[in-house]
Design a protein around this motif. Structure first.
Motif, PDB file in Angstrom:
ATOM      1  N   TRP A  37       0.842  -1.200   0.000  1.00  0.00           N
ATOM      2  CA  TRP A  37       0.000   0.000   0.000  1.00  0.00           C
ATOM      3  C   TRP A  37       0.880   1.254   0.000  1.00  0.00           C
ATOM      4  O   TRP A  37       0.646   2.202  -0.746  1.00  0.00           O
ATOM      5  N   ALA A  38       1.979   1.185   0.826  1.00  0.00           N
ATOM      6  CA  ALA A  38       2.843   2.377   0.909  1.00  0.00           C
ATOM      7  C   ALA A  38       3.549   2.592  -0.427  1.00  0.00           C
ATOM      8  O   ALA A  38       3.814   3.727  -0.830  1.00  0.00           O
ATOM      9  N   TRP A  39       3.847   1.493  -1.136  1.00  0.00           N
ATOM     10  CA  TRP A  39       4.528   1.632  -2.438  1.00  0.00           C
ATOM     11  C   TRP A  39       3.696   2.486  -3.370  1.00  0.00           C
ATOM     12  O   TRP A  39       4.194   3.347  -4.076  1.00  0.00           O
ATOM     13  N   THR A  40       2.360   2.167  -3.375  1.00  0.00           N
ATOM     14  CA  THR A  40       1.511   2.905  -4.326  1.00  0.00           C
ATOM     15  C   THR A  40       1.437   4.383  -3.921  1.00  0.00           C
ATOM     16  O   THR A  40       1.359   5.268  -4.747  1.00  0.00           O
ATOM     17  N   GLU A  41       1.489   4.632  -2.588  1.00  0.00           N
ATOM     18  CA  GLU A  41       1.368   6.017  -2.114  1.00  0.00           C
ATOM     19  C   GLU A  41       2.648   6.813  -2.408  1.00  0.00           C
ATOM     20  O   GLU A  41       2.615   8.026  -2.516  1.00  0.00           O
ATOM     21  N   SER A  42       3.797   6.064  -2.478  1.00  0.00           N
ATOM     22  CA  SER A  42       5.093   6.782  -2.487  1.00  0.00           C
ATOM     23  C   SER A  42       5.307   7.529  -3.800  1.00  0.00           C
ATOM     24  O   SER A  42       4.755   7.152  -4.853  1.00  0.00           O
ATOM     25  N   SER A  43       6.147   8.559  -3.722  1.00  0.00           N
ATOM     26  CA  SER A  43       6.402   9.369  -4.945  1.00  0.00           C
ATOM     27  C   SER A  43       7.390   8.647  -5.860  1.00  0.00           C
ATOM     28  O   SER A  43       7.451   8.890  -7.055  1.00  0.00           O
ATOM     29  N   SER A  44       8.186   7.789  -5.243  1.00  0.00           N
ATOM     30  CA  SER A  44       9.216   7.129  -6.072  1.00  0.00           C
ATOM     31  C   SER A  44       8.552   6.064  -6.940  1.00  0.00           C
ATOM     32  O   SER A  44       7.488   5.538  -6.593  1.00  0.00           O
ATOM     33  N   PRO A  45       9.253   5.757  -8.053  1.00  0.00           N
ATOM     34  CA  PRO A  45       8.701   4.723  -8.946  1.00  0.00           C
ATOM     35  C   PRO A  45       8.614   3.369  -8.227  1.00  0.00           C
ATOM     36  O   PRO A  45       9.391   3.092  -7.311  1.00  0.00           O
ATOM     37  N   LEU A  46       7.660   2.530  -8.661  1.00  0.00           N
ATOM     38  CA  LEU A  46       7.404   1.238  -8.004  1.00  0.00           C
ATOM     39  C   LEU A  46       8.639   0.350  -8.066  1.00  0.00           C
ATOM     40  O   LEU A  46       9.021  -0.277  -7.076  1.00  0.00           O
ATOM     41  N   TRP A  47       9.326   0.358  -9.272  1.00  0.00           N
ATOM     42  CA  TRP A  47      10.476  -0.555  -9.408  1.00  0.00           C
ATOM     43  C   TRP A  47      11.522  -0.214  -8.353  1.00  0.00           C
ATOM     44  O   TRP A  47      12.155  -1.090  -7.776  1.00  0.00           O
ATOM     45  N   ARG A  48      11.626   1.078  -8.048  1.00  0.00           N
ATOM     46  CA  ARG A  48      12.692   1.449  -7.084  1.00  0.00           C
ATOM     47  C   ARG A  48      12.303   0.996  -5.681  1.00  0.00           C
ATOM     48  O   ARG A  48      13.129   0.480  -4.935  1.00  0.00           O
ATOM     49  N   GLU A  49      11.029   1.127  -5.340  1.00  0.00           N
ATOM     50  CA  GLU A  49      10.591   0.683  -4.006  1.00  0.00           C
ATOM     51  C   GLU A  49      10.803  -0.827  -3.864  1.00  0.00           C
ATOM     52  O   GLU A  49      11.319  -1.300  -2.854  1.00  0.00           O
ATOM     53  N   MET A  50      10.416  -1.588  -4.923  1.00  0.00           N
ATOM     54  CA  MET A  50      10.578  -3.053  -4.837  1.00  0.00           C
ATOM     55  C   MET A  50      12.049  -3.416  -4.768  1.00  0.00           C
ATOM     56  O   MET A  50      12.482  -4.274  -3.983  1.00  0.00           O
ATOM     57  N   LEU A  51      12.864  -2.723  -5.578  1.00  0.00           N
ATOM     58  CA  LEU A  51      14.302  -3.009  -5.578  1.00  0.00           C
ATOM     59  C   LEU A  51      14.872  -2.754  -4.181  1.00  0.00           C
ATOM     60  O   LEU A  51      15.605  -3.565  -3.605  1.00  0.00           O
ATOM     61  N   GLU A  52      14.438  -1.611  -3.588  1.00  0.00           N
ATOM     62  CA  GLU A  52      14.953  -1.245  -2.256  1.00  0.00           C
ATOM     63  C   GLU A  52      14.557  -2.330  -1.240  1.00  0.00           C
ATOM     64  O   GLU A  52      15.370  -2.773  -0.417  1.00  0.00           O
ATOM     65  N   GLY A  53      13.326  -2.788  -1.327  1.00  0.00           N
ATOM     66  CA  GLY A  53      12.863  -3.832  -0.397  1.00  0.00           C
ATOM     67  C   GLY A  53      13.647  -5.113  -0.563  1.00  0.00           C
ATOM     68  O   GLY A  53      14.143  -5.700   0.416  1.00  0.00           O
ATOM     69  N   ALA A  54      13.840  -5.520  -1.820  1.00  0.00           N
ATOM     70  CA  ALA A  54      14.571  -6.788  -2.062  1.00  0.00           C
ATOM     71  C   ALA A  54      16.007  -6.671  -1.565  1.00  0.00           C
ATOM     72  O   ALA A  54      16.523  -7.571  -0.882  1.00  0.00           O
ATOM     73  N   VAL A  55      16.627  -5.541  -1.875  1.00  0.00           N
ATOM     74  CA  VAL A  55      18.036  -5.362  -1.450  1.00  0.00           C
ATOM     75  C   VAL A  55      18.114  -5.363   0.076  1.00  0.00           C
ATOM     76  O   VAL A  55      18.994  -5.979   0.685  1.00  0.00           O
ATOM     77  N   MET A  56      17.133  -4.713   0.707  1.00  0.00           N
ATOM     78  CA  MET A  56      17.123  -4.680   2.192  1.00  0.00           C
ATOM     79  C   MET A  56      17.041  -6.107   2.737  1.00  0.00           C
ATOM     80  O   MET A  56      17.827  -6.500   3.609  1.00  0.00           O
ATOM     81  N   LEU A  57      16.115  -6.906   2.202  1.00  0.00           N
ATOM     82  CA  LEU A  57      15.926  -8.263   2.736  1.00  0.00           C
ATOM     83  C   LEU A  57      17.181  -9.106   2.509  1.00  0.00           C
ATOM     84  O   LEU A  57      17.699  -9.751   3.424  1.00  0.00           O
ATOM     85  N   VAL A  58      17.697  -9.064   1.275  1.00  0.00           N
ATOM     86  CA  VAL A  58      18.889  -9.871   0.966  1.00  0.00           C
ATOM     87  C   VAL A  58      20.060  -9.407   1.824  1.00  0.00           C
ATOM     88  O   VAL A  58      20.823 -10.214   2.382  1.00  0.00           O
ATOM     89  N   GLY A  59      20.191  -8.104   1.984  1.00  0.00           N
ATOM     90  CA  GLY A  59      21.308  -7.574   2.778  1.00  0.00           C
ATOM     91  C   GLY A  59      21.239  -8.039   4.222  1.00  0.00           C
ATOM     92  O   GLY A  59      22.239  -8.536   4.785  1.00  0.00           O
ATOM     93  N   VAL A  60      20.071  -7.930   4.842  1.00  0.00           N
ATOM     94  CA  VAL A  60      19.942  -8.315   6.261  1.00  0.00           C
ATOM     95  C   VAL A  60      20.187  -9.818   6.418  1.00  0.00           C
ATOM     96  O   VAL A  60      20.934 -10.252   7.314  1.00  0.00           O
ATOM     97  N   ILE A  61      19.628 -10.614   5.503  1.00  0.00           N
ATOM     98  CA  ILE A  61      19.849 -12.068   5.597  1.00  0.00           C
ATOM     99  C   ILE A  61      21.327 -12.389   5.369  1.00  0.00           C
ATOM    100  O   ILE A  61      21.927 -13.228   6.062  1.00  0.00           O
ATOM    101  N   GLY A  62      21.941 -11.663   4.462  1.00  0.00           N
ATOM    102  CA  GLY A  62      23.381 -11.877   4.220  1.00  0.00           C
ATOM    103  C   GLY A  62      24.213 -11.582   5.451  1.00  0.00           C
ATOM    104  O   GLY A  62      25.117 -12.336   5.824  1.00  0.00           O
ATOM    105  N   ILE A  63      23.870 -10.483   6.145  1.00  0.00           N
ATOM    106  CA  ILE A  63      24.649 -10.114   7.343  1.00  0.00           C
ATOM    107  C   ILE A  63      24.412 -11.136   8.452  1.00  0.00           C
ATOM    108  O   ILE A  63      25.354 -11.583   9.120  1.00  0.00           O
TER     109      ILE A  63
END
Lengths: 249, 232, 205, 580
Positions: free
Chosen positions: B133-159
């Motif tokens: 829901w927040a993705w749709t509300e955000s000003s940034s493009p959807l691909w960037r929000e999804m990319l940011e989320g995926a990178v966050m998840l992979v990064g935390v699991i990696g650490i």
């Protein structure tokens, strides 16, 4: 199920796992922990320092209680007995430094107790000395830098919660041919030491240190518990994000 | 510049030069400045502890409060008494009881702080990045929000995988004793990069603050010398 | 007997703190009381810590060890500030100036020395750590953060460069989150080891 | 004279001492040892020398091998040699007249030899006894011949034997004659070894000419000092020889000896050394290991690692210091013009500016001070623009500090702001960050949870409604602590954060999760705020120097990539580490 309930489930699960695994590993079983060169380099440096009669210091950090790093000060006190072997503290050149009065007094009790386990009080009166060079992070730094003599230095071990000023301590030690070993510290402390100290443990790796230096079933049990909780945490993050994307969470 | 400002300015100038002389090497002046600083800080902290905590919350109630309140202070006074007499070598064992109180309190706080202060909030913060829901509300493009989320998840699991303690099973070489099981070893390579990025960013901001302090000291020395010349 | 008493004390207090957070409404007052006493105890320990500091300097003075002169300076500074603070109180202007006149120059200069040491440290990074993923990440991140800090990159809002910079400014947070999660797991286990009496950091073996 | 021998370290203490003078061990449970010397006629010990069942060849073998006497023999001897030692010990510990000539070290060895029941003690003690007797003999009389000595022995022996037999009721020979006793086998062997074949029956008619005027003891001492050679006894083939055949390599041995066969001659090639296979019992092996473990060869290269000198060489350190300070001074005092400000305001800055502009008049703000004196300059640069706006719209500031000099620093900060005099400033007290913050002061503890009459021990967070909270912090940990504490207690109040650069990068998520209203950190963001708030530009003169410093750091990092990247530091340590 509210977030608070999840929290209590985590606490209960961790307590149960830790208790069970401690008993389980006590009966001779073994959980293989990965090695790290810090243990070998630390013990060879410690031996060299004892043989050459060089001073050795352990820093316990500035805070017993830290909100951002819960349990870091308590961990430093818990890991202290591993460093206070009778051989290390018999020649009176081992001292424990801190900037927090509570850490100092707890360290004194631990030092006195571990010392009496190894030596009779009649043989020699010296055990590890407890010192407070200063009472704030930068006052501690000023006290440490002006307290260090110009003679060669032995080994400096950094435990507990300390900040970026620790870089000045390590620089002073390494200029006197000493060896520094860093575990823990705040994020800023780890960032400052990362580029300078060879033997450093980043983040959660610090909790391996007691087992690396003195393997034992109880430390292996808590490392195994932590690994199990880690796997559960990773799984719940993945499941949580999926549910969040689907709008369930 | 009145005399008080002149005195404090001169003292500040001398202390600054004495401490910065440590860059040349460990010397007597630096030790003198450090000693003054340690003594002043210790004295000031003692004043704070006495005036702001012990006097208002321990001594004053004992003097002025009714006996019911005094009764509540019985246990802390006993613990403090045990603590004070444990400073004598022969009575050191008595200090264990108050320190056990402190250790139990610290243990409880560590558990509460770890779970409710960091573990849950940080985990929820990672999960909340995937709020569709927040993705749709955000000003940034959807691909960037999804990319940011995926990178966050992979990064935390990696650490988290980087910190895995267990060792790789059935080793072929001695070198492998430092490695994690295969899957965690793979993820830990990703985790290493993110840890490096965080430490690098904190290192840069650390340098900024320290640099500003150095610039301020140089500016202060310059200003004082100019005032000195202007003074004559 | 004394040994079981201190072990029991640690376990009981720990359990009460946990229970106090769980049954807030019923055990709230007990929790507050235990925390208040803990603060008093820590404050007394702070004073004892100052005692340790002063005692070590007095011993150095009596034994005429090397650096005894510095101990004289420490003791004089301590006594003068303590007496002035208790008499004048911390709100007094002259007392405040006395404290800040010493603290600001010395602390700021120590940070200045730290700045130079950080610069020398960055020279030795690769010699110390070698070419690893972490050290490369560290270097690239440090350089980009500094360039962004001194406004080296001027980007228009909404432009791709701006988006990349925004994306980049989030990356350090991922690392911080992972490190803090890990340390929280460790902190949880440290607390449990004390409550299950596996660790006894109060002098019991 | 009785002495107390300390069981811990072996030192002698005078009777009555409670603690050992050397190692401070308690001596209450130690029995005094009689160190007294009784006079005994010289001859007394000599007949005991002859009389003892001692297997002298065994002693000779021991001298030769400089090793142990076989276990089983040793045991047999222990019993016998016990008295033997005592007598020798007393004799050797010096006649009353010669105590001062015998060196201290010898007396201590003998003393220890009486205590220690190990093989080394026995051999030492016998050799020294033999040497002592020889020396006494030389001093007492030069002209006494061997025969007179033997004669006197016989007389003493017969008197003693008669006394012993009368006590036991045994048949005695004629007075003055040696009862027919089985002569000691060892003596016959020695004489055979010495090349003088003596029939057993003729032992009584021993006369000096056959022994060639050479005394047995003289021969013993010569043997020990290496002047005499011991030819191996012909009929007693050393067992090792049999096995040596096996030990020799295949190529050297022509025929293999097989048990039960007739003996075959084994031709041993020149240059091949037959390695005697030592049959060492387990106990001996342990003792040998113990000795080799304790005697560490001091000259052996120690496995200590000489750390490579990791500190940067002094030249690099001095160069970096001088260049940095010179560059900063030049850019500070050269009055360089400030580059025009550009770049967009970040959302968190805009939110802070909006909050300042919408502050109602006469508002009451809570100021949380969490920075140290070292960051006073940076905090003044960053907080001044914000505070100057806040002071204009506020009537009261409530100050809460969690660092020692927090209250003093904020007073100094506010004094430089115009309009500060009209402001009401109240001090909410000192909250040591580690004490209070760790307790989750605000996170869920209701201040009303208190027993009746229970005193406070904590400065409760100031009550009442605030229009805003400003947190001034110099570290990520302090800022995070106070944001979470205050958000839990004052979730409706806007919390704004002003931090130094050191705390900045990791606090952005608190803004994105709406726990923070606004955020500004570091000098570069403060410059943009100053420009938009058009407050008197106090950051410009530092900005150039700051830029110079940061660019120098980037250059140094890049230099480090090329010049200092030979990563022998880690390899050398690892290779040394392997060796260590």
């Amino acid at each position: 199920m509210t977030l608070r309930m999840v929290g209590w489930v985590v606490i209960g699960l961790a307590a149960g796992l830790l208790g069970f695994l401690t008993i389980f590993l006590k009966r001779g079983r073994h959980y293989p922990i990965r090695t790290h060169q810090i243990a070998r380099l630390f013990s060879s440096s410690q031996e060299a320092s004892i043989e050459r009669g060089l001073p050795r210091q352990i820093v316990l950090g500035h805070q017993l209680w830290s909100y951002s790093y819960p349990g870091l000060g308590l961990w430093a006190i818990g890991a202290l007995p591993v460093f206070l072997t009778p051989e290390a503290s018999a020649d009176g050149l081992l001292s424990v430094l801190t900037a927090d009065g509570a850490l100092a007094i707890m360290a004194r009790q631990v030092a006195e107790q571990t010392y009496h386990d190894g030596y009779s009080p009649f043989l020699s009166q010296t055990c590890a000395q407890i010192r407070l060079p200063g009472l704030t992070p930068l006052a501690f730094t000023a006290g440490f830098l002006s307290g260090i003599t110009r003679q060669p230095y032995g080994t400096l071990s950094l435990l507990g919660a300390y900040g970026p000023e620790s870089l000045l301590w390590v620089d002073a030690v390494q200029r006197r041919d000493g060896m520094a070993m860093a575990a823990a510290g705040t994020l800023a402390g780890q960032a400052a030491l990362y580029a300078y100290v060879q033997n450093i443990l980043i983040g959660e790796s610090i909790f391996m240190l007691p087992n690396l230096i003195k393997p034992g079933y109880s430390s292996q049990a808590s490392l195994l518990t932590e690994d199990i909780l880690r796997i559960i945490l990773i799984a719940s993050l993945i499941i949580g994000t999926m549910l969040k994307v689907l709008g369930v969470l | 510049m009145n005399w008080l400002e002149w005195v404090t300015g001169a003292a500040g100038f001398l202390l600054t030069v004495m401490v910065l002389s440590y860059l040349i090497g460990d010397n007597v002046f630096f030790r003198l400045a450090a000693s003054i600083f340690i003594g002043v800080t210790a004295g000031y902290l003692a004043v704070l502890l006495i005036r702001h905590i012990l006097w208002p919350f321990l001594i004053q109630p004992l003097i002025y409060e009714p006996w019911q309140t005094k009764l509540w202070l019985g246990i802390p006074l006993l613990l403090i008494f045990l603590l004070l007499i444990s400073q004598f070598p022969r009575m050191i064992k008595l200090g264990r009881i108050p320190l056990a109180y402190l250790a139990g309190l610290s243990g409880g706080i560590a558990i509460i702080g770890a779970v409710f202060g960091t573990l849950l909030p940080q985990s929820m913060a990672v999960i909340n990045v995937f709020d569709a829901w927040a993705w749709t509300e955000s000003s940034s493009p959807l691909w960037r929000e999804m990319l940011e989320g995926a990178v966050m998840l992979v990064g935390v699991i990696g650490i988290l995988s980087y910190f895995y303690f267990g060792r790789k099973r059935n080793l072929q070489k001695e070198k492998q004793a430092e490695q994690r099981p295969a899957i965690f070893e793979a993820f830990s390579q990703v985790g290493q990069v993110f840890i490096g990025i965080t430490l690098g960013s904190v290192f840069a901001s650390l340098f900024s603050s320290a640099l500003l302090a150095l610039i301020d000291r140089i500016a202060f020395i310059g200003k004082f010398i100019m005032n000195l010349f202007r003074g004559f | 007997m004394k040994k079981n008493l201190s072990v029991a004390m640690a376990v009981i207090i720990g359990v009460i703190v946990l229970a106090g957070y769980f049954f807030r409404d019923q055990l709230g007052p007990v929790l507050t009381l235990i925390i208040d006493w803990g603060i008093l105890l820590v404050s007394v320990l702070g004073l004892l810590g100052i005692g340790y500091l002063i005692k070590s300097h007095i011993t150095k003075l009596i034994k005429k060890e090397k650096g005894a002169f510095n101990s004289v300076v420490v003791l004089l500074a301590f006594i003068s500030v303590l007496v002035a603070g208790l008499i004048l109180s911390t709100e007094n202007d002259i007392f405040q100036k006395l404290i800040l006149t010493v603290q600001i120059p010395v602390e700021a200069s120590l940070l200045g020395v730290l700045a130079v040491t950080l610069m020398i440290t960055s020279l030795r990074l690769l010699r110390t750590r070698g070419w690893t993923l972490m050290s490369v990440g560290f270097l690239v991140s440090a350089v980009i953060s500094m360039l962004v800090d001194v406004a080296f990159f001027q980007t228009e809002p909404g432009s791709p460069a701006d988006e990349i910079l925004k994306f980049w400014s989030n990356l350090p947070l991922i690392g911080a989150r992972g490190i803090l999660l890990g340390m929280a797991l460790g902190g949880l286990l440290v607390g449990l080891r004390v409550l299950l009496t596996i660790d006894r950091p109060y002098g019991e073996d | 004279m009785a002495v107390l021998i300390c069981p811990e370290c072996g030192a002698e203490n005078t009777p009555g001492d409670e603690y050992c003078w050397s190692c401070r061990r308690a001596l209450t449970d130690v029995e005094p040892v009689n160190d007294a010397v009784q006079d005994e006629p010289l001859g007394g010990h000599l007949d005991e020398l002859l009389n003892s069942e001692e297997d002298l060849p065994g002693l000779l073998h021991a001298l030769r091998q400089d090793g142990n006497i076989d276990g089983e023999q040793g045991d047999a001897e222990d019993v016998q040699s016990g008295e033997f030692h005592d007598s020798l010990g007393q004799a050797s510990s010096g006649q009353s007249g010669r105590e001062e000539e015998i060196p201290e070290w010898l007396r201590r060895i003998r003393q220890r030899a009486k205590q220690e029941k190990d093989s080394i003690g026995e051999v030492t003690q016998k050799i020294s006894a033999a040497q002592e007797s020889l020396a006494d003999e030389k001093r007492s009389s030069q002209h006494e011949s061997y025969a007179d000595w033997i004669e006197r022995l016989h007389q003493d022996f017969s008197q003693e034997q008669v006394a012993k037999d009368s006590a036991e009721g045994a048949p005695t020979g004629k007075a003055g004659q040696l009862p027919q006793t089985e002569d000691p086998e060892w003596l016959a062997k020695i004489l055979k070894v010495h090349g003088k074949s003596v029939e057993k029956q003729d032992l009584d008619s021993l006369s000096t000419e056959r022994l060639g005027g050479n005394s047995l003891l003289q021969w013993l001492v010569d043997l020990e000092s290496g002047k005499e050679k011991l030819e191996p006894l012909s009929e007693e083939e050393p067992p090792a020889a049999k096995q040596s055949g096996d030990a020799v390599g295949e190529g050297d041995q022509n025929e293999r000896t097989v048990d039960g066969d007739t003996t075959q001659e084994i031709r041993i090639k020149k240059g091949t050394s037959v390695k005697p296979v030592l049959s060492i019992s387990r106990k001996e092996q342990l003792e040998a290991d113990l000795i080799s473990a304790t005697i560490v060869d001091e000259t052996a290269p120690r496995a200590m690692r000489k750390f490579e000198k990791p500190g940067s060489p002094w030249v690099i350190r001095a160069a970096v210091t001088v260049i940095l300070i010179t560059a900063l001074s030049l850019s500070l005092f050269s009055g360089a013009s400030t580059s025009n400000l550009s770049g967009s305001l970040k959302p968190q800055h805009r939110a802070l500016i909006t909050w300042l502009e919408q502050l109602p008049a006469e508002s009451r703000l809570l100021l949380v001070v969490d920075y140290h004196a070292g960051f006073e300059a940076e905090m003044a640069l960053i907080a001044q623009p914000v505070l100057s706006k806040a002071v204009q719209a506020s009537s009261e500031f409530v100050i809460l500090s969690s660092t020692e000099s927090g209250v003093l620093l904020v007073d100094r900060l506010l004094q430089d702001i115009d309009g500060f005099e009209t402001l009401v400033v109240s001090n909410a007290g000192y909250f040591p960050a580690s004490n209070f913050a760790a307790f989750g002061l605000g996170a869920g503890i209701d201040p009303s949870w208190r027993f009746v009459h229970a005193p406070d021990a904590v400065n409760g967070l100031p009550q009442g409604d605030f229009e805003g909270i400003l947190v001034l912090s110099d570290s990520y940990d302090g800022a995070k602590t106070w944001i979470e504490q205050l958000y839990a207690q004052f979730s409706e109040v806007t919390i704004n954060l002003i931090t130094t650069a050191q705390a900045g990068p990791l606090l952005l998520p608190y803004y994105e999760s709406h726990q923070l209203g606004g955020l500004v950190s570091g000098l570069s963001e403060a410059r943009q705020m100053t420009a938009y708030l058009n407050v008197e530009n106090s950051t410009s003169h530092l900005w150039e120097a700051y830029r110079t410093g940061v660019l120098m750091m980037i250059i140094v990092i890049v230099l480090g990539l090329f010049f200092m990247s030979d990563h022998e530091g880690q390899e050398t340590d690892r290779s040394k580490g392997e060796k260590a």
